[in-house]
Write an enzyme that holds these catalytic residues in place. Structure first.
Site, short mmCIF file in Angstrom:
data_model
loop_
_atom_site.label_atom_id
_atom_site.label_comp_id
_atom_site.label_asym_id
_atom_site.label_seq_id
_atom_site.Cartn_x
_atom_site.Cartn_y
_atom_site.Cartn_z
N HIS C 51 0.82 -1.21 0.00
CA HIS C 51 0.00 0.00 0.00
C HIS C 51 0.86 1.27 0.00
O HIS C 51 0.57 2.23 -0.69
CB HIS C 51 -0.91 -0.02 1.23
N HIS C 97 -10.61 3.11 -0.73
CA HIS C 97 -10.73 2.73 0.67
C HIS C 97 -11.50 1.42 0.74
O HIS C 97 -12.49 1.29 1.45
CB HIS C 97 -11.39 3.84 1.49
N SER C 315 -5.10 7.32 13.15
CA SER C 315 -6.17 8.21 13.60
C SER C 315 -6.39 9.24 12.51
O SER C 315 -5.44 9.71 11.89
CB SER C 315 -5.77 8.92 14.89
N1 LIG Z 1 -1.70 4.51 -10.52
C1 LIG Z 1 -1.04 5.65 -10.37
N2 LIG Z 1 -0.95 6.51 -11.37
C2 LIG Z 1 -0.33 7.68 -11.21
N3 LIG Z 1 0.19 8.08 -10.08
C3 LIG Z 1 0.12 7.27 -9.05
C4 LIG Z 1 -0.51 6.03 -9.14
N4 LIG Z 1 -0.47 5.45 -7.96
C5 LIG Z 1 0.14 6.30 -7.15
N5 LIG Z 1 0.51 7.40 -7.81
C6 LIG Z 1 1.13 8.56 -7.21
O1 LIG Z 1 2.01 8.15 -6.20
C7 LIG Z 1 1.91 9.01 -5.06
C8 LIG Z 1 1.66 8.25 -3.79
O2 LIG Z 1 0.33 7.83 -3.80
P1 LIG Z 1 -0.46 7.44 -2.49
O3 LIG Z 1 0.38 6.57 -1.65
O4 LIG Z 1 -1.77 6.91 -2.91
O5 LIG Z 1 -0.69 8.80 -1.77
P2 LIG Z 1 -1.03 8.95 -0.24
O6 LIG Z 1 0.27 8.90 0.45
O7 LIG Z 1 -1.68 10.26 -0.14
O8 LIG Z 1 -1.93 7.80 0.13
C9 LIG Z 1 0.82 9.99 -5.37
O9 LIG Z 1 1.40 11.19 -5.77
C10 LIG Z 1 0.08 9.40 -6.54
O10 LIG Z 1 -0.44 10.40 -7.34
#
Ligand SMILES: Nc1ncnc2c1ncn2[C@@H]1O[C@H](COP(=O)(O)OP(=O)(O)O)[C@@H](O)[C@H]1O
Ligand SMILES: [Mg+2]
Lengths: 81, 228, 746, 81
Positions: C51, C97, C315
């Site tokens: 994740h 989610h 949280s």
């Molecule tokens: N499938 C995807 N396509 C384009 N960008 C992605 C993809 N998955 C993740 N990213 C980019 O990688 C970064 C980390 O994403 P994520 O872990 O979901 O964010 P957060 O930490 O807010 O949960 C974000 O900037 C997101 O835009």
């Protein structure tokens, strides 16, 4: 038969409503308030043969419908036969 | 003309109200914070906006009714100042006791947002002179706790006094979208200077429907007459 | 694990019990030149989880086109940012989610909305519109009710309270989601081009500030959980469910934007998955700095919390920000105005390590990049052996059947329903920006914030999982194409996408194949339309007992249009219109709703979308708007032409509207009525305007065929060679369509 | 000090939640259920000097904030000193 179920979030689960209410009570002058938890109370009127049966039904109702076991805990009581 | 729009923690239609009032024109608009204890007597109109003050926790509008500025709002209203509350603002006015009745959870138990039709019941208020009695108007609603409750006696009295301003029109076999007594959508106090309604006239000044405008132009007229 | 001290030296067993592999543990020990302690182990376990680390997916993102003249911020930040002109920009992203919503539908969905809102406002943008894409299991009212209701109420209660209108989305039912519902939330915000805030801990000596709700034990290990599949025989270890507090979110939103406006914030990031750990390490990483954190300063909701718990708590409604020490008093005052507590918990230092103390002891001392650059996973991929069987479709069994049976198979599909009962639970108008006709193709939101020009944004979320399962590449392509067309039918130009890639376990080679194919399809489509991918999210492990969901690469499309003119909507606006098809008369049945309901399984090879035709169709729609024709436009997708016609009819304001169409000569009835090839559109117009529309179509290089007209007889009539082959009462149909989802919410 | 406030709609006010719950309970087999009323339960933890003081404060809290006299009735009790 009058029965009562009370349901609260489990203690480990954050209760935003209780939290906001506690802050508000303190703000309007009830400074001695230390914490608030808000729950539901459900009064169920039913035709049970006896208290035993009522309690058995209440237990089942809570498990099946009234409470959400993932985040809530419940209690029930027969108030009046 | 001066209008005050009060923001409470959790208000989210305050800017919508500012937008609507600026659309109506002629207002100098001040955004006040609920902790301000400003004297309101220089204002011509006070608006309590919609939203979820204090998250709608406990009861909608109940915690906001205890905000410091609310004493000033009461004084202002008691001196005859024009006060309007929409949605959450209506709930606050009932909680404050400036309007009779109370607002409870919708009968459907769901939040409901859509454009609804309602009938103009009383035009003898500063808020409805630009509307026609019996006319149907369309305004958006968006609430989970809009079931207006009042005793039958009080209802009759209010009706006779012209305090019942708007009533929903039955749709899809339902008398009202929320289960309000006599399908009430908006009411005034006895003196008619305080108006509360669940629909959002501030969301109906341009894009969806313009019916909300007439409520605003009505009160603008009333303000003009008062100061004349 | 209870009872383990933060400073206890970790063992391989401990590491494995919280989700690290042997190789990952060894990698950490090697780089650290020692064994991590338990608190540090928690950090690695969370940050190395699928994740947070994107370890199976990251290498594929290179394929995405991410640049373009409008791109101000591509993937890699909390949200992507595109310029929309006049000095204004939009920030948007979609996030899943899924796992939390399965465990507790209401809170899971609510906190999903909270998370995506924070991702957008941490960029400095005021959120002005949300969408949500929901995929639920087979439509069995008793079973579905609990989850559908919970999810919808959770989304509504949260978004409504914060005051961000929910203006669109998608809802789909299919048995592949029986134990893995998908909840994807999209939010878009507006900001000034030159006021973009980033999640970077810049400026040595700057202070690290915590604000928002206090930290409890909720969701400790949420990120690891989202990186595991469910199993029915074993109750998974469930972390405490996180409860959303939309009221605090609203305060946080206002306070944050106010502080940004006053120039009091240098860098900012919300504490989402892996909470304080991911926010602190990512902020340090982006700025190439180190951090020193005093964990005792973290506001706590519960007593006796360990460093491990403080680091991994999820949280909700918490923010981490960096500012200059001289701004602290002013910053604190802003948060206090909004009844929020802010606390200095550390500072930005030189170097490249994050060090944390707790109860006077050093509990964490690790290099930033060891945490943020975890070892990537090389997952094998494999084409499913049965793909050819999936493509087989027994056309004879369809051709020979009576038309009314086929019509029913499509009409009865549960996803073909009036969404009112669902979407009316969302405040779609708060903010006074939403145009009428929301929830009919693309949603239109006015950028009221810009006063120099009328700018309107059009948004759509789309994915057809059936097509994705039969051909993930076409599925990805089509999701982009369809969302582009949904935006175009309102007259807008598509300007960029975000994606939310929902798949099964990456350890399954067929899933990896699906994943790579889908990304290829999305990328091809974006290249053809010259639009960038600016943000996104991956959700793997959506499977139960080894059975993955259908690949579901959800696309959130944003379009832009200027000017103050009549909106094109999809409803028939009077009873004397002519109706025509834009695009081919016939569509393929592979992956169609008809095939699904007819054979009780998804089958057939979906036609490849002709992307250049999509591009031409988009242009055609924009020209229609420019010419100010009064037309109704609607795309043909799930359920084919017949479903699209009915939707245009049912959305009409007047009860008696009917429709009469003729199957053109030499056209296959099934493919004409039920085919789902993309792009195809329906257009309805005043008959006097036919030649002009024809000219416009010819000019744009799209096909155009009149096929019938609207009537005042409230019947759905289909003719072939002069004979009625279908003739049904439109009012009855409409009532059934309206009532389909009612029972879910009663 | 642990105290508890319970708040219900007055009998004259229709309680849709109770009504829906009663129907659902009967539908899933609890046919003996005659009626259900749903209310709120608010547990307030406070630092009162004694029970008297606690009760005085609770009375004030209910009147000022916790209950709306137009539609609700309330009760409170000190659960544990
Ligand atoms: N499938 C995807 N396509 C384009 N960008 C992605 C993809 N998955 C993740 N990213 C980019 O990688 C970064 C980390 O994403 P994520 O872990 O979901 O964010 P957060 O930490 O807010 O949960 C974000 O900037 C997101 O835009
Ligand atoms: Mg984030």
């Amino acid at each position: 038969m009058k029965t009562r179920v009370t349901i609260f979030y489990k203690d480990s689960v954050f209760d935003p409503q209780g939290n906001t209410l506690a802050n508000s009570l303190r703000r309007v002058g009830f400074v001695k308030v230390k914490g608030v938890r808000v729950g539901k109370v459900i009064d169920v009127e039913m035709d049970a043969a006896n208290k035993e049966e009522a309690r058995r039904d209440l237990q089942k109702m809570c498990e099946q419908l009234l409470a959400n076991p993932v985040i809530e805990s419940f209690k029930y009581e027969v108030i009046e036969g | 003309m001066k209008a005050a729009v009060i923001t409470f923690p959790g208000s989210n239609c305050d800017d919508d109200l500012v937008y609507a009032l600026s659309k109506v024109g002629g207002f100098e608009i001040a955004k006040l914070w609920h902790k301000d204890e400003t004297d309101l007597s220089s204002f011509d109109l006070v608006g309590l906006p919609g939203g979820f003050s204090y998250g709608d926790y406990l009861r909608c509008g109940a915690i906001a009714a205890l905000s410091p500025i609310m004493q000033k709002v009461k004084e202002f209203a008691n001196k005859g100042g024009y006060v309007i509350g929409m949605c959450n603002g209506f709930q606050m006015l009932c909680e404050l006791g400036l309007l009779p009745g109370a607002l409870a959870k919708n009968e459907s138990l769901s939040f409901v947002c859509r454009d609804v039709s309602m009938k103009v019941t009383s035009v003898k208020t500063p808020w409805s002179t630009d509307l026609k009695e019996g006319e149907t108007i369309s305004l958006p609603i968006a609430h989970g706790d809009g079931r207006y409750i009042i005793s039958e006696d009080e209802y009759q009295q209010m009706l006779n006094q012209g305090q019942i301003v708007l009533q929903y029109i039955a749709e899809n076999g339902k008398e009202s979208p929320n289960g309000s007594v006599h399908a009430i959508a908006g009411v005034c106090n006895r003196e008619k200077n305080v108006f509360g309604l669940m629909p959002h006239p501030e969301r109906a000044t341009d894009m969806r429907s313009k019916d909300g405008l007439k409520i605003w132009t009505s009160v603008v007229k009333a303000i003009g007459e008062k100061s004349a | 694990m209870k009872g383990i001290a933060d400073t206890e030296i970790a063992t391989l067993e401990m590491a494995k019990s919280i989700g690290l592999s042997t190789e990952e543990f060894n990698h950490v020990c090697r780089k650290l030149e020692r064994k991590p302690n338990y608190a540090e182990l928690g950090i690695f376990s969370a940050m190395f989880s699928e994740h947070c680390s994107y370890k199976s997916s990251r290498r594929f993102f290179k394929r995405f086109p991410t640049t373009g003249p409008r791109v101000l911020q591509g993937p890699g930040e909390n949200a992507g940012v595109l310029s929309i002109g006049e000095g204004w920009a939009v920030a948007f992203k979609m996030e899943s989610h899924n796992h939390p919503s399965f465990i507790e539908p209401y809170q899971g969905a609510a906190t999903g909305v909270g998370g995506i809102l924070r991702d957008v406002f941490t960029m400095g943008a005021r959120p002005i519109a949300s969408m949500n894409a929901l995929s639920f299991g087979a439509f069995d009212v008793e079973k579905a009710r609990f989850i559908v209701r919970g999810v919808v109420k959770g989304i509504g209660d949260y978004g409504n309270c914060v005051g961000v209108p929910t203006v669109g989305g998608q809802t789909f039912f299919h048995s592949c989601y029986n134990r893995n519902p998908l909840v994807n939330a999209f939010t878009l915000g507006v900001l000034r081009e030159d006021k973009i805030f980033l999640g970077a801990a810049s400026g040595i000596g700057n202070i690290l500030v915590y604000t928002g709700s206090k930290t409890g034990r909720d969701g400790v290990h949420g990120a690891t959980m989202a990186s595991k599949e469910f199993s029915t025989d074993k109750e998974p270890d469930r972390p405490t469910v996180q409860v959303g507090d939309p009221f605090t979110e609203k305060l946080l939103l206002e306070a944050t934007l106010e502080a940004m406006n006053l120039g009091l914030i240098v860098g900012i990031q919300d504490m989402g998955a892996a909470g304080l750990t991911s926010s602190s390490f990512e902020m340090a990483y982006r700025a190439n700095n180190g951090l020193e954190v005093e964990l005792d300063k973290v506001p706590m909701r519960e007593s006796g919390m360990s460093a491990y718990e403080l680091l991994l708590s999820e949280s909700q409604e918490r923010m981490l920000l960096v500012t200059e020490p001289s701004r602290w008093d002013a910053l604190k005052a802003v948060f206090e105005k909004w009844d929020l507590h802010a606390e200095i918990i550390g500072k930005v230092v030189e170097g490249s390590r994050v060090k944390m103390t707790f109860h006077g002891e050093q509990v964490v001392d690790v290099p930033v990049d060891l945490v943020t650059d975890p070892p990537m996973a090389e997952r094998p991929k494999q084409t499913p052996g049965d793909i050819k069987q999936r493509w087989f479709i027994d056309r004879n069994r369809i051709i020979l059947a009576p038309l009314d049976q086929k019509f029913n198979a499509v009409f009865e599909d549960v996803s073909f329903a009036d969404p009112s009962r669902l979407v009316e639970q969302y405040d779609s108008m708060v903010g006074n920006r939403t145009e009428g006709g929301t929830f009919d193709d693309g949603a239109v939101v006015r950028v009221r914030d810009c006063t120099t020009k009328t700018l309107k944004l059009v948004m759509s979320a789309d994915c057809n999982p059936r097509v994705c399962w039969l051909s993930p590449r076409e599925g990805g392509r089509r999701a982009v194409a369809e969302s582009a067309i949904n935006v175009a039918v309102r007259g807008a130009e598509p300007i960029g996408i975000t994606d939310c890639l929902n798949f099964g376990s990456p350890e399954n080679p067929e899933v990896m194949w699906q994943f790579e194919e889908a990304i290829e399809g999305i990328s091809e489509a974006c290249e053809a339309l010259k639009i960038p991918v600016v943000s996104g999210n991956v959700s793997f492990y959506n499977e139960t007992d080894g059975k993955p969901i259908y690949p579901t690469p959800m696309i959130g499309m944003v379009g832009l249009m200027e000017g103050e003119d009549r909106l094109m909507q999809s409803a028939f606006f009077n009873t004397q219109l002519e109706v025509g098809v834009i695009g081919p008369l016939e569509g393929g049945l592979g992956g169609s709703v008809l095939a699904h309901n007819w054979f009780k399984r998804d089958c057939g090879k979906p036609d490849d979308t002709d992307m250049s035709a999509v591009e031409r169709t988009v242009k055609f729609c924009q020209r229609l708007r420019k010419k100010r024709f009064q037309v109704a436009l609607h795309d043909i997708s799930d359920g084919g032409l017949v479903s699209a016609l009915m939707e245009m009819n049912f959305r009409a304001k007047f009860k008696e509207t009917g429709i009469e169409i003729t199957v053109p000569q030499q056209t296959d009835v099934d493919q004409f009525l039920f085919g789902e090839t993309c792009p195809r559109l329906l257009v309805a117009y005043d008959p006097t305007e036919r030649t002009e529309i024809e000219t416009l179509a010819n000019g744009a290089g799209v096909k155009f065929h009149p096929i019938g007209q609207t009537t005042d007889r409230s019947r759905l009539t289909i003719l072939q060679g002069g004979a009625k082959i279908l003739d049904l009462d439109a009012v009855t149909l409409k009532n059934k369509w309206k009532e389909k989802w009612t029972a879910l919410f009663e």
